[in-house]
Design an enzyme around this catalytic site. Structure first.
Site: not given
Length: 185
Positions: A131-134
């Protein structure tokens, strides 16, 4: 009962958690909020979802975009779930802002949503990288708010081939204008 497993990434050790066939957590060891969604009692045990997750991570860290997502079941409030669902829609190698996500949520719900509220949900994402919070940055291009550390955020974005020319680490704020002037020449 939730189980945990481990993965050694190029950015350091990671801990996986899962239950009922789905991944419930993926953290860089020692990151902020590490294991926050783990119950008091869990066991170290291999689960099929861990194999799928490791395969996803192997592909990702080899510099390619995985063409599948392991089953996910992160625990969180309905608001956080909505934010995490939006994160999954950010394309590989791209970035968006907390404000843009807030605007999208406000349009979908018909209620105002603050960028700070979105930032809180992004920061508490229990499934790092997948889950690409970056891929979420400040409106000014600052690489803030990554629980795994801004150094890892920068390395993840670079590995995806994201345009880093307008992004900067908070400690480099004065250098940002210089890089932008040089970039615009």
């Amino acid at each position: 009962m939730q189980a945990i497993g481990h993965y050694l990434s190029p950015l350091g050790g990671m801990t996986l958690s899962g239950e009922n066939g789905a991944l419930t957590g993926l953290w860089f060891d020692g990151q902020k909020y590490f294991g926050a969604t783990l119950p008091p009692s869990f066991e170290e045990k291999e689960l099929p979802v861990f194999g799928k997750t490791r395969r996803w991570l192997d592909i990702y860290f080899s510099g390619r975009e995985p063409d599948f997502t392991p089953p996910l079941a992160p625990a969180g409030s309905p608001f956080r779930q909505r934010v995490w669902a939006l994160l999954l829609r950010i394309p590989y190698g791209s970035c968006t802002t907390y404000g843009s996500l807030a605007k999208t949520l406000a349009e979908a719900t018909g209620r105002p949503v603050s960028a700070q509220a979105v930032g809180g949900a992004v920061g508490h994402n229990p499934v790092s990288v997948i889950i690409p919070c970056h891929r979420v940055v400040g409106a000014d291009g600052s690489l803030t708010g990554y629980a795994g550390g801004t150094d890892k955020k920068l390395r993840l974005l670079a590995a995806e081939g994201a345009d880093l020319s307008r992004l900067y680490l908070p400690a480099e704020k004065g250098k940002k204008e210089i890089r932008q002037k040089e970039h615009n020449k």
